[in-house]
Write a protein that holds these residues in place. Structure first.
Motif: not given
Lengths: 329, 381
Positions: A309-315, B45-48, B371-373
């Motif tokens: 995702t744009g914020l840095g999470g994944t889905r 993915g805010i909770d992540q 997290r992702i890089p």
């Protein structure tokens, strides 16, 4: 209706009803067009039916879709489309002027795509048993030597390219079908893609996968490729070109643009060493001027599509069940 | 869309996350009330990205999920009648009743139509004077004004073939019910911005004071949600508990006076049953006496339906924030969007659907804090 939406229910219908009934290795590949060996020539063969409402919409018509849809299905195996057939199913009482307008659109679209309508059929059904006009088209084309394009060939490392902004066709049709107005006119992207594909194949014949993300959108197409190849797909959300007007309309309706239909876009899986050159020729072509690198094929999470995702999470981006449904609020 | 982009800006998001991390000193449990917020949180993915100390608990604010099974069964019965055009928002069509859903009724020949507004249903009634047109009026305070307006218009136009099947619910009594439950873990609320844009914030200060919880009115874009969390954590760390409006571009303290007048004219407060939760006093609306003639429940005599939820479905606990969807034994096995046991698995705002759609990995759901890089956040192409 969900079984025709291009999502999981469509796949289920295919797997449970049609594949067992006709089962053969050619059909089992479940590609947009079958590639057949006919006397030494590799012939791509495809058929599709078009039941869109309304018959005319911003940017196109049923006639354009009926030609471009089959042309694109052939092109997605790398073929140069050559001949098409059309079968019209007319509902008793439909205005002849409407039929003429649709037929003229078919002719114009065929000319634009460089294909010949070689044969056809017309049937009339009783009033109330059709929806004005339905069209089925079938088409054939030749696949060049050395070209082997099918979903099973996706490999970890492949670059995932999309030829332009997504979601325009679905939103354009919805805007007139549902009586919704979004303040700006949104035109369908319907277009023939065979010439774009030929240009891409000039860079390398080793394009692994091509798919036109029609019903079910980019989400359904990428899931089908991931499942067929047993590889994972990882996308970068911010890299996916979604026009502002599509974002707005989808936001209003509670729909995800990634699952909205396209009729003039393709997604390509290309070996990484060719990605930059293929992207460059796509961008130089009128049908690919908005092309973008949106992700890559990975060995992780085989068979699944995951979005950063744009914020840095994944889905996870799953195969949709059927048609998307507008939300309550 | 520039305006929306501003609320997705990764740089601003990082700054808010840094501030939350710098503020938090111990674990806090916040409930986002609205299902739309739940989907935004999971989708982005805010909770992540939050520090481990901040836990988000998903609330009961999915209108589709909390519509009781007996009302769904009423809808199915009315929609099956040959003289009826049954109109609904799209996301109600897959919600399971006792033995089928509205899609099945449509497939069996029922005239079920998806509309985008109750006024579209009203228009259908005008154009089909020989048919009964019923609109499925569900939802929170957000959908109530338009539904009230439709009935108001029907009476003004003298339309006798239009009615509402009403199952409206209100948020503040639900917050009260959650806070008074013995198992409650919620320490602060992200209040639903859309609800407050209609109702204002007048109902909230008493709740904040009585239960000593911060209530931060929060929007739906990623930065809105992060800002709501930042303010709630800030209050909790300082031992404060008040109402804050973190969604001022849409919410004013007094709400929308015209919408409130319309609700007041057409509806009256009533006890309501919440699917998966049970009865909550004064937690909904029904048509007032003056508009009772437009009540489909009475017009079609579908009162007295009694139902039982599938025993394996723990949607009620999910809706009350007692468990996460993945803690339900049926999640992803006996219960999927294809064969849902509860409405939380099919609604576009349902928490179970959000986890199924966005978090279902082959090796289980993504852990919190994963997290992702950094380089993957950069736009390419």
């Amino acid at each position: 209706m969900g079984h025709g939406g291009g999502g999981a229910l469509s796949a289920e219908l295919m797997e449970q009803v049609f594949t067992p009934a006709y089962g053969n290795p050619t059909l089992a590949a479940l590609t947009d067009s079958a590639v057949l060996d006919l006397g030494g020539a590799r012939v791509a063969f495809s058929t599709d039916s078009y039941v869109v409402r309304p018959l005319f919409f911003p940017g196109g018509s049923l006639g354009d879709l009926a030609v471009n849809g089959t042309v694109n299905d052939l092109a997605m195996s790398g073929a140069r489309p050559a001949y098409l057939s059309t079968a019209f199913v007319l509902e008793e009482g439909v205005d002849l002027a409407v039929v003429e307008r649709v037929a003229r659109a078919v002719g114009a679209a065929a000319e634009r795509a460089g294909v010949t309508i070689a044969t056809g059929d017309t049937k009339v059904v009783e009033s109330g048993h059709g929806d004005g006009v339905y069209i089925s088209t079938a088409g054939v084309g030749l696949v060049p030597d050395g070209v082997d394009i099918r979903p099973q060939r996706a490999r970890p490392g492949d670059a995932v390219l999309v030829s332009g902004p997504i979601g325009l066709h679905g939103v354009a049709v919805m805007s007139v079908r549902e009586g919704l107005e979004f303040g700006v006119e949104i035109a369908s992207d319907t277009a023939p893609l065979a010439d774009l594909v030929a240009t891409m194949l000039e860079v390398t014949k080793d394009i692994h996968v091509l798919r036109d993300p029609t019903r079910g959108g980019l989400g359904a197409s990428l899931n089908e490729i991931a499942r067929a190849s047993g590889t994972g797909v990882r996308l970068r959300e911010r890299a996916i070109p979604v026009p502002d007007e599509v974002v707005n309309a989808c936001g209003f309706l509670g729909l995800d643009p990634l699952y909205v239909a396209n009729e003039g876009r393709l997604v390509a899986f290309v070996p990484p060493e060719h990605a930059e050159a293929v992207l460059a020729v796509m961008r130089a072509h009128p049908q690919g001027s908005g092309a973008a690198l949106i992700g890559e094929c990975v060995a992780d999470h085989p068979g699944m599509v995951v979005v950063a995702t744009g914020l840095g999470g994944t889905r996870v981006m799953d195969l949709p069940l059927g048609e998307q449904l507008p939300r309550i609020c | 869309m520039k305006y929306i982009d501003e609320f997705n800006d990764p740089g601003l998001a990082r700054r808010l996350l840094d501030e939350i991390r710098a503020t938090v000193t111990r674990p806090w449990a916040l409930m986002e009330v609205c299902g739309g917020q739940t989907h935004s949180i999971i989708r982005h993915g805010i909770d992540q990205l939050l520090p481990q100390e901040v836990e988000l608990i998903h609330g009961p604010g999915c209108p589709v999920c909390v519509t009781p099974l007996d009302v769904i069964d009423q809808a199915l019965e009315i929609a099956s009648r040959p003289d009826v055009i049954f109109c609904s928002f799209g996301d109600m069509l897959r919600v399971p009743g006792s033995d089928r859903d509205l899609f099945r009724v449509k497939g069996e020949g029922g005239d079920v139509r998806v509309v985008y507004s109750p006024l579209d249903a009203l228009d259908l009634a005008r154009r089909n004077p020989d048919r009964q047109v019923v609109f499925f009026a569900i939802g929170f305070e957000t959908t109530a004004p338009a539904n009230a307006m439709a009935v108001h218009q029907a009476r003004r136009l003298g339309l006798e073939n239009f009615s509402l099947l009403v199952s409206h619910v209100r948020v503040p009594p639900a917050i009260e019910a959650i806070m008074t439950a013995p198992s409650c873990r919620v320490q602060g609320f992200l209040a639903a911005g859309h609800v407050c844009s209609v109702m204002g914030t007048a109902e909230y200060p008493d709740l904040a004071e009585k239960h000593r919880v911060p209530l931060v009115v929060t929007g739906f874009e990623p930065l809105d949600i992060l800002e709501g969390i930042r303010r709630a954590v800030h209050q909790l760390e300082r031992g404060e508990h008040r109402v804050e409006n973190a969604y001022p571009r849409a919410v004013q303290e007094q709400g929308n006076p015209a919408a409130l007048r319309m609700i007041e004219e057409v509806f009256e407060v009533a006890d309501r049953n919440w699917r998966g939760i049970g009865p909550i006093p004064a937690s909904g609306w029904r048509l007032s006496d003056a508009f009772r003639a437009y009540d489909a429940e009475h017009r079609f005599g579908v009162t007295g339906i009694r139902t039982e939820e599938p025993a394996a479905c723990r949607a009620g606990e999910v809706l009350q924030g007692l468990i996460k969807p993945t803690e339900c034994e049926a999640f992803g096995t006996a219960c999927t969007p294809r064969n849902p046991l509860g409405a939380t698995m099919v609604s576009s705002e349902g928490a179970c659907a959000a986890y199924y759609l966005y978090r279902r990995m082959t090796d289980g759901p993504a852990p919190q804090g994963s997290r992702i890089p950094q380089e993957e956040m950069n736009p390419v192409g």
